[in-house]
Design an enzyme around this catalytic site. Structure first.
Site, PDB file in Angstrom:
ATOM      1  N   CYS A 205       6.040 -22.621 -13.200  1.00  0.00           N
ATOM      2  CA  CYS A 205       5.228 -22.501 -12.146  1.00  0.00           C
ATOM      3  C   CYS A 205       5.897 -22.458 -10.960  1.00  0.00           C
ATOM      4  O   CYS A 205       6.821 -23.235 -10.750  1.00  0.00           O
ATOM      5  CB  CYS A 205       4.130 -23.658 -11.865  1.00  0.00           C
ATOM      6  SG  CYS A 205       2.772 -23.468 -13.285  1.00  0.00           S
ATOM      7  N   ASP A 206       5.575 -21.738  -9.896  1.00  0.00           N
ATOM      8  CA  ASP A 206       5.785 -22.042  -8.481  1.00  0.00           C
ATOM      9  C   ASP A 206       7.520 -22.161  -8.291  1.00  0.00           C
ATOM     10  O   ASP A 206       8.311 -21.334  -8.466  1.00  0.00           O
ATOM     11  CB  ASP A 206       5.083 -22.802  -7.768  1.00  0.00           C
ATOM     12  CG  ASP A 206       3.446 -22.285  -7.835  1.00  0.00           C
ATOM     13  OD1 ASP A 206       3.153 -21.201  -7.146  1.00  0.00           O
ATOM     14  OD2 ASP A 206       2.705 -22.938  -8.530  1.00  0.00           O
ATOM     15  N   LYS A 207       7.632 -23.211  -7.558  1.00  0.00           N
ATOM     16  CA  LYS A 207       9.095 -23.551  -7.318  1.00  0.00           C
ATOM     17  C   LYS A 207       9.757 -24.001  -8.295  1.00  0.00           C
ATOM     18  O   LYS A 207      11.027 -24.011  -8.332  1.00  0.00           O
ATOM     19  CB  LYS A 207       9.070 -24.744  -6.282  1.00  0.00           C
ATOM     20  CG  LYS A 207       7.930 -24.477  -4.961  1.00  0.00           C
ATOM     21  CD  LYS A 207       7.974 -23.089  -4.529  1.00  0.00           C
ATOM     22  CE  LYS A 207       6.554 -23.007  -3.808  1.00  0.00           C
ATOM     23  NZ  LYS A 207       5.551 -22.822  -4.529  1.00  0.00           N
TER      24      LYS A 207
ATOM     25  N   SER B 120      -0.071 -19.040  -0.397  1.00  0.00           N
ATOM     26  CA  SER B 120      -0.120 -19.205  -1.812  1.00  0.00           C
ATOM     27  C   SER B 120       0.012 -17.449  -2.024  1.00  0.00           C
ATOM     28  O   SER B 120      -0.567 -16.620  -1.528  1.00  0.00           O
ATOM     29  CB  SER B 120      -1.353 -19.851  -2.437  1.00  0.00           C
ATOM     30  OG  SER B 120      -1.489 -19.420  -3.628  1.00  0.00           O
TER      31      SER B 120
ATOM     32  N   GLU C  45       1.555 -24.417   1.935  1.00  0.00           N
ATOM     33  CA  GLU C  45       0.714 -23.292   1.610  1.00  0.00           C
ATOM     34  C   GLU C  45      -0.626 -23.432   2.247  1.00  0.00           C
ATOM     35  O   GLU C  45      -1.279 -24.519   2.298  1.00  0.00           O
ATOM     36  CB  GLU C  45       0.570 -23.023  -0.022  1.00  0.00           C
ATOM     37  CG  GLU C  45       2.008 -22.300  -0.457  1.00  0.00           C
ATOM     38  CD  GLU C  45       1.491 -22.274  -2.219  1.00  0.00           C
ATOM     39  OE1 GLU C  45       2.535 -21.542  -2.714  1.00  0.00           O
ATOM     40  OE2 GLU C  45       0.838 -22.343  -2.478  1.00  0.00           O
TER      41      GLU C  45
ATOM     42  N   ASP D  46       1.246 -26.155  -7.434  1.00  0.00           N
ATOM     43  CA  ASP D  46       0.604 -25.945  -6.164  1.00  0.00           C
ATOM     44  C   ASP D  46      -0.860 -26.196  -5.918  1.00  0.00           C
ATOM     45  O   ASP D  46      -1.428 -26.427  -4.666  1.00  0.00           O
ATOM     46  CB  ASP D  46       1.127 -24.777  -5.632  1.00  0.00           C
ATOM     47  CG  ASP D  46       2.582 -24.482  -5.323  1.00  0.00           C
ATOM     48  OD1 ASP D  46       3.243 -25.764  -5.456  1.00  0.00           O
ATOM     49  OD2 ASP D  46       3.156 -23.791  -4.624  1.00  0.00           O
TER      50      ASP D  46
END
Length: 554
Positions: free
Chosen positions: A121-123, A470, A444, A80
């Site tokens: 990470c993230d998604k 974010s 984001e 991201d």
């Protein structure tokens, strides 16, 4: 009890399948063992993933030691931070659905008996979890661990420090040379970025949901304990196959309520609301955003990590980690200890020995940072289906705010306005057409929020959007406004100069325009053409639900 892999191993008609397996180097004794899929999201573009080959190697060692046969396969992942503030960010949230599909496809097509999922990470974290829930064979998640904080002139810094420094550089408060020094020190090595941003928030919540071993969310990426944990995960998955404990046995309504409570106690990223809603829908559960407020109202805010506070993930690990937070909440009657975990014990049994080693990093209930939790969902005529804010990262003077709207249809125009000094104190900045369909993919907004903070405007300016923020965002940044502008939500009807009233403690957000005028504007409004007419995002727009439903696909 038959195993899924028997479908490709047993019987005369499966001789061709066995021949292909033997081409991999397997022998007849291997064909009697459980087949374990190892989903590794390693790539060479995400700093949080650089060490995942080592994590996967330890997982596979553990599987072999416990009598299983590991089969590693890859998966996509979006950073991201690198996707921020350009077209790439439109693909980030949408990639969650592809990742879930990948896990489902690989597990079903190859009849795996169990899964070890290695995100960081993230998604990628919720995506892999959603895929495992669909398949519902025994599964365990082992992340790559958080990054250590950076240091500059005796002060610890991180990625959000760089974004804020951009705002300071744009407005002339620091030089480009100073900015270069900050960017060179903020991210000292591998791991998911070191604050309580989205990746670390979700990795912590895997422990609460019961799909990750204790320490999964907080043991640093560079610590040898991370490799030992990965080996234990490999050993444990083979036992899980024997025991028959499956993800749908673990991720229950109780587990999701516990996750929301720990989320509130930690002040996690607003993105966790999206992902928990999506996870709930994956297992067939309703997810009502008003429940977030109910849980937050009774849950004390015990941790204050970056971006809202000064501590980092390494501090949380040192202080006792997620298990210590859960122990404090359990003792206070704030979570349900009966929930099952992949460790084979209940939450109450698992946290029994957890100890808080630093009472400022993890505060006792009586000395909580706030007596209510870190997230809030706002409702009102501007967000009839809800909007989300990280209350713990909002300055006290911005918890209630009334200001005139300044509307932007895209992020670059807003960043240019900040650079040109076009954002005045008291403003409510609006960025719209950034939702699941309008963005598409809910881009984001870390660049503008950090630029506002870096310019010193976060004490006087609020920002609202139907997109998202974010986990590194701080300030009065209100996202996920539903319905989104693309669907004709009220945010599409705002005009420059309209007054907006935000009351975070009161859980409300309202547009001070009379109903007749809003009806006139709605009659004149028409939906824009989708940004993408071909490719993945064109399909995504046709199928995606609203943010209040987790932005899942039909």
């Amino acid at each position: 009890m038959p195993l899924p892999s028997d479908e490709i191993k047993k019987g005369i008609t499966k001789a061709p399948h066995r021949a292909l397996l033997k081409a991999l180097g397997l022998n007849d004794s291997d064909l009697e063992r459980p087949f374990i899929g190892v989903a590794n999201s390693f790539n060479e573009i995400i700093p949080g993933h650089l060490q995942l080959r080592s994590v996967a190697a330890a997982v596979k060692d553990g599987i072999r030691a416990a009598g299983g046969v590991p089969f590693e396969f890859g998966g996509i992942g979006v950073c991201d931070g690198l996707a921020m503030n350009h077209e790439g960010m439109r693909f980030s949230l949408a990639s969650r659905e592809l990742i879930a599909d990948e896990v489902e496809v690989m597990a079903k097509a190859h009849a795996f008996d169990g899964l070890v999922l290695i995100p960081n990470c993230d998604k990628i974290i919720p995506g892999m979890m959603m895929g495992a829930l669909r398949v519902n064979v025994p599964a365990i998640m082992i992340s790559g661990g958080p990054m250590m904080a950076g240091e500059l002139e005796g002060e610890r810094i991180d990625l959000s420090s760089v974004f804020e420094a951009v705002g300071a550089a744009l407005t002339g408060k620091i030089s480009e040379a100073q900015l270069n020094r900050i960017e060179s020190c903020a991210c000292p090595g591998c791991g998911s970025c070191s604050g309580l941003f989205t990746a670390n928030s979700m990795n912590c919540l895997t422990e609460v949901l019961g799909l990750g071993l204790p320490g999964n969310g907080t043991v640093p990426a560079v610590d040898a304990a991370r490799i030992r944990l990965a080996r234990r995960a490999g050993e444990r998955i083979v036992a899980l196959v024997s025991e028959g404990l499956r993800p749908l046995d673990v991720v229950t309504p109780v587990a999701i309520s516990n996750a929301l409570a720990v989320d509130s106690a930690m002040g996690c990223s607003t993105n966790t609301v999206l992902h928990l809603a999506a996870i709930a829908r994956t297992v067939g559960l309703d997810f009502d955003l008003s429940e977030v407020n109910e849980i937050t109202a009774r849950t004390p805010h015990l941790c204050s990590l970056r971006p809202g506070g000064s501590y980092h993930m390494e501090d949380l690990d040192r202080a006792g980690g997620v298990q210590a937070i859960m122990k404090v909440l359990l003792d206070a009657g704030k979570i349900d200890g009966s929930a099952v975990t992949i460790s084979g014990v209940t939450v109450a049994e698992q946290v029994q020995g957890a100890v808080v080693r630093d009472a400022d990093v993890i505060r006792p209930v009586a000395n909580a940072y706030h007596q209510t939790g870190g997230l809030a969902v706002l409702f009102g005529n501007l967000a009839p289906r809800g909007a989300v804010v990280k209350e713990s990262a909002v300055l006290p003077e911005m918890l209630q705010h009334r200001g005139k709207a300044l509307v932007f249809e895209n992020e670059p125009d807003l960043v240019a306005a900040i650079e040109d000094g076009g954002i005045t104190p008291g403003t409510v900045v609006v960025i719209r057409y950034q939702g699941p369909k309008g963005g598409p993919g809910m881009p984001e907004m870390l660049t503008p929020t950090s630029a506002i903070a870096g310019a010193g405007l976060d004490r006087e300016v609020a920002l609202i959007t139907d997109g998202r923020f974010s986990g590194a965002t701080k300030g009065a940044s209100i996202g996920h406004i539903s319905p989104e502008a693309f669907a004709g939500g009220p945010i599409a009807l705002i005009e420059n100069g309209d007054e907006i009233v935000i009351d975070i403690p009161g859980r409300s957000i309202n547009l001070l325009v009379d109903e007749a005028e809003l009806e006139r504007r709605a009659a004149a409004w028409s939906a824009p053409e989708p940004r993408y007419q071909t490719g993945f995002l064109s399909r995504y727009v046709k199928l995606v639900h609203g943010a209040n439903e987790g932005a899942v696909l039909e």
